[in-house]
Write a protein that holds these residues in place. Structure first.
Motif, PDB file in Angstrom:
ATOM      1  N   ARG A 138      33.239  34.954  46.588  1.00 38.37           N
ATOM      2  CA  ARG A 138      32.843  34.658  45.213  1.00 38.37           C
ATOM      3  C   ARG A 138      32.406  35.941  44.504  1.00 38.37           C
ATOM      4  N   TRP A 139      31.671  36.791  45.215  1.00 41.29           N
ATOM      5  CA  TRP A 139      31.297  38.096  44.656  1.00 41.29           C
ATOM      6  C   TRP A 139      32.543  38.884  44.289  1.00 41.29           C
ATOM      7  N   ASP A 140      33.547  38.878  45.159  1.00 42.33           N
ATOM      8  CA  ASP A 140      34.770  39.648  44.932  1.00 42.33           C
ATOM      9  C   ASP A 140      35.448  39.226  43.629  1.00 42.33           C
ATOM     10  N   ILE A 141      35.546  37.913  43.405  1.00 43.25           N
ATOM     11  CA  ILE A 141      36.188  37.412  42.188  1.00 43.25           C
ATOM     12  C   ILE A 141      35.358  37.767  40.952  1.00 43.25           C
ATOM     13  N   LEU A 142      34.041  37.540  41.023  1.00 39.84           N
ATOM     14  CA  LEU A 142      33.171  37.858  39.893  1.00 39.84           C
ATOM     15  C   LEU A 142      33.214  39.355  39.584  1.00 39.84           C
ATOM     16  N   HIS A 143      33.161  40.165  40.618  1.00 35.24           N
ATOM     17  CA  HIS A 143      33.193  41.622  40.430  1.00 35.24           C
ATOM     18  C   HIS A 143      34.521  42.054  39.811  1.00 35.24           C
ATOM     19  N   ALA A 144      35.613  41.403  40.217  1.00 36.34           N
ATOM     20  CA  ALA A 144      36.923  41.731  39.654  1.00 36.34           C
ATOM     21  C   ALA A 144      36.968  41.421  38.164  1.00 36.34           C
ATOM     22  N   VAL A 145      36.440  40.262  37.785  1.00 39.87           N
ATOM     23  CA  VAL A 145      36.414  39.887  36.364  1.00 39.87           C
ATOM     24  C   VAL A 145      35.561  40.875  35.564  1.00 39.87           C
ATOM     25  N   GLN A 146      34.402  41.216  36.101  1.00 49.80           N
ATOM     26  CA  GLN A 146      33.518  42.153  35.407  1.00 49.80           C
ATOM     27  C   GLN A 146      34.161  43.531  35.284  1.00 49.80           C
ATOM     28  N   SER A 147      34.872  43.959  36.332  1.00 50.52           N
ATOM     29  CA  SER A 147      35.531  45.265  36.300  1.00 50.52           C
ATOM     30  C   SER A 147      36.659  45.279  35.274  1.00 50.52           C
ATOM     31  N   TRP A 148      37.409  44.167  35.220  1.00 48.99           N
ATOM     32  CA  TRP A 148      38.479  44.073  34.224  1.00 48.99           C
ATOM     33  C   TRP A 148      37.892  44.125  32.807  1.00 48.99           C
ATOM     34  N   GLN A 149      36.811  43.385  32.603  1.00 52.46           N
ATOM     35  CA  GLN A 149      36.184  43.355  31.285  1.00 52.46           C
ATOM     36  C   GLN A 149      35.671  44.733  30.891  1.00 52.46           C
ATOM     37  N   LEU A 157      39.759  37.106  26.696  1.00 51.27           N
ATOM     38  CA  LEU A 157      39.844  36.558  28.044  1.00 51.27           C
ATOM     39  C   LEU A 157      41.220  35.954  28.317  1.00 51.27           C
ATOM     40  N   SER A 158      41.883  35.484  27.275  1.00 51.01           N
ATOM     41  CA  SER A 158      43.212  34.895  27.441  1.00 51.01           C
ATOM     42  C   SER A 158      44.236  35.904  27.929  1.00 51.01           C
ATOM     43  N   GLU A 159      43.930  37.185  27.825  1.00 48.81           N
ATOM     44  CA  GLU A 159      44.842  38.229  28.286  1.00 48.81           C
ATOM     45  C   GLU A 159      44.754  38.446  29.797  1.00 48.81           C
ATOM     46  N   LEU A 160      43.743  37.869  30.413  1.00 46.97           N
ATOM     47  CA  LEU A 160      43.549  38.053  31.857  1.00 46.97           C
ATOM     48  C   LEU A 160      44.394  37.046  32.624  1.00 46.97           C
ATOM     49  N   VAL A 164      46.995  40.249  37.003  1.00 43.24           N
ATOM     50  CA  VAL A 164      46.133  41.333  36.551  1.00 43.24           C
ATOM     51  C   VAL A 164      44.809  41.313  37.311  1.00 43.24           C
ATOM     52  N   LEU A 165      44.222  40.127  37.465  1.00 43.46           N
ATOM     53  CA  LEU A 165      42.946  40.043  38.178  1.00 43.46           C
ATOM     54  C   LEU A 165      43.075  40.542  39.606  1.00 43.46           C
ATOM     55  N   SER A 166      44.205  40.274  40.242  1.00 41.16           N
ATOM     56  CA  SER A 166      44.419  40.723  41.622  1.00 41.16           C
ATOM     57  C   SER A 166      44.299  42.237  41.755  1.00 41.16           C
ATOM     58  N   GLU A 167      44.590  42.937  40.668  1.00 39.73           N
ATOM     59  CA  GLU A 167      44.523  44.397  40.687  1.00 39.73           C
ATOM     60  C   GLU A 167      43.083  44.906  40.711  1.00 39.73           C
ATOM     61  N   SER A 170      38.956  43.585  45.777  1.00 38.45           N
ATOM     62  CA  SER A 170      38.690  44.609  46.784  1.00 38.45           C
ATOM     63  C   SER A 170      39.942  45.016  47.556  1.00 38.45           C
ATOM     64  N   THR A 171      40.911  44.109  47.642  1.00 38.56           N
ATOM     65  CA  THR A 171      42.129  44.371  48.414  1.00 38.56           C
ATOM     66  C   THR A 171      43.302  44.758  47.524  1.00 38.56           C
ATOM     67  N   ALA A 172      43.049  45.202  46.313  1.00 36.84           N
ATOM     68  CA  ALA A 172      44.123  45.561  45.383  1.00 36.84           C
ATOM     69  C   ALA A 172      45.050  46.597  46.002  1.00 36.84           C
ATOM     70  N   GLY A 173      46.356  46.395  45.809  1.00 37.93           N
ATOM     71  CA  GLY A 173      47.346  47.336  46.301  1.00 37.93           C
ATOM     72  C   GLY A 173      47.744  47.142  47.750  1.00 37.93           C
ATOM     73  N   GLN A 174      47.157  46.167  48.410  1.00 34.77           N
ATOM     74  CA  GLN A 174      47.460  45.913  49.812  1.00 34.77           C
ATOM     75  C   GLN A 174      48.362  44.684  49.947  1.00 34.77           C
ATOM     76  N   PRO A 175      49.015  44.511  51.096  1.00 28.05           N
ATOM     77  CA  PRO A 175      49.870  43.334  51.283  1.00 28.05           C
ATOM     78  C   PRO A 175      49.084  42.034  51.125  1.00 28.05           C
ATOM     79  N   GLU A 176      49.769  40.998  50.675  1.00 28.06           N
ATOM     80  CA  GLU A 176      49.143  39.677  50.588  1.00 28.06           C
ATOM     81  C   GLU A 176      48.649  39.237  51.968  1.00 28.06           C
ATOM     82  N   LEU A 177      47.537  38.526  51.984  1.00 29.48           N
ATOM     83  CA  LEU A 177      46.997  38.042  53.247  1.00 29.48           C
ATOM     84  C   LEU A 177      47.902  36.961  53.820  1.00 29.48           C
TER      85      LEU A 177
END
Length: 238
Positions: A138-149, A157-160, A164-167, A170-177
């Motif tokens: 949950r921290w990872d998702i919240l932190h990603a949104v805050q970083s994007w913002q 927000l409609s542009e997100l 884009v959020l996946s970028e 914490s695992t951005a740029g790595q293979p899908e789990l």
């Protein structure tokens, strides 16, 4: 191992059962954590040999701070010792190290060890090793949104989008789990990689982490290879 078996590109492991392993042997819980840490190297080497590209280990969650202070202190000391001891092997084996999580809560000593391991291994081109510390999905998702913002202060927000959020995760740029493994007999993911695990196969085993050897890992790979991964699709009718 058969050449026809499909090997996951990215695996994640919840290394559960260290404390119970020690208690079953009438040892202090911290000795179980040390035994569990010793298990990591051989499994990383095995993953490298069979072609896994990325391994994410759940070492310390945001909830683990609630454990007894003595155990938390032992885990912090173990983490420092692990980085000091394993960094030369990581460099020799071309492993790229990254710590994921809210690192600001750790002591300067721990953060210094993390930075050194990340910087010295940054140019390596081998297996990518993520160690999740003070991490929560949950921290990872919240932190990603805050970083994007923060990066797009004037964007709506409609542009997100999901891509884009996946970028910003914490695992951005790595293979899908592909495969999430939990040892120790529990059947939940405990706030670990909850975005990334959306289409991962979930493998639960009763084996306690210190006993989870190469044969046990290969058994998980065999199970994964037999899965029919349709990602919401269905096979065409004949």
């Amino acid at each position: 191992m058969s050449d026809s078996l499909e090997i996951p590109k990215h695996i994640a492991i919840i290394m559960d059962g260290n404390g119970r392993w020690a208690q079953q042997r009438h040892m202090p819980r911290k000795l179980g954590h040390y035994r569990g840490a010793a298990r990591v190297r051989s499994l990383i080497e095995y993953c490298t040999r069979v072609g896994v590209e990325c391994v994410t280990l759940f070492a310390f969650s945001t909830e683990n701070w609630q454990r007894p202070a003595e155990e938390v202190d032992a885990l912090m000391a173990l983490f420092i010792e692990y980085l000091d001891k394993e960094l030369p092997a990581m460099l020799e084996n071309r492993v790229r190290f990254k710590a994921i999580g809210a690192l600001d809560r750790f002591s300067p000593e721990v953060r210094d060890r993390i930075r050194r391991a990340e910087q010295q291994s940054a140019s390596n081109d081998g297996l990518f090793l993520n160690v999740a510390v003070n991490y929560g999905g949950r921290w990872d998702i919240l932190h990603a949104v805050q970083s994007w913002q923060a990066a797009h202060p004037n964007a709506a927000l409609s542009e997100l989008s999901q891509d884009v959020l996946s970028e910003y995760l914490s695992t951005a740029g790595q293979p899908e789990l592909d495969l999430l493994i939990r040892t120790g007999g529990e059947s939940r993911i405990s706030n670990f990689l909850i975005w990334q695990a959306a289409y991962a196969e979930l493998y639960f085993t009763d084996i306690l982490w210190p006993d989870f050897d190469e044969a046990a890992l290969q058994a998980a790979f065999d199970w994964f290879s037999a899965r029919d991964r349709r990602f919401g699709k269905v096979k065409a009718s004949i």
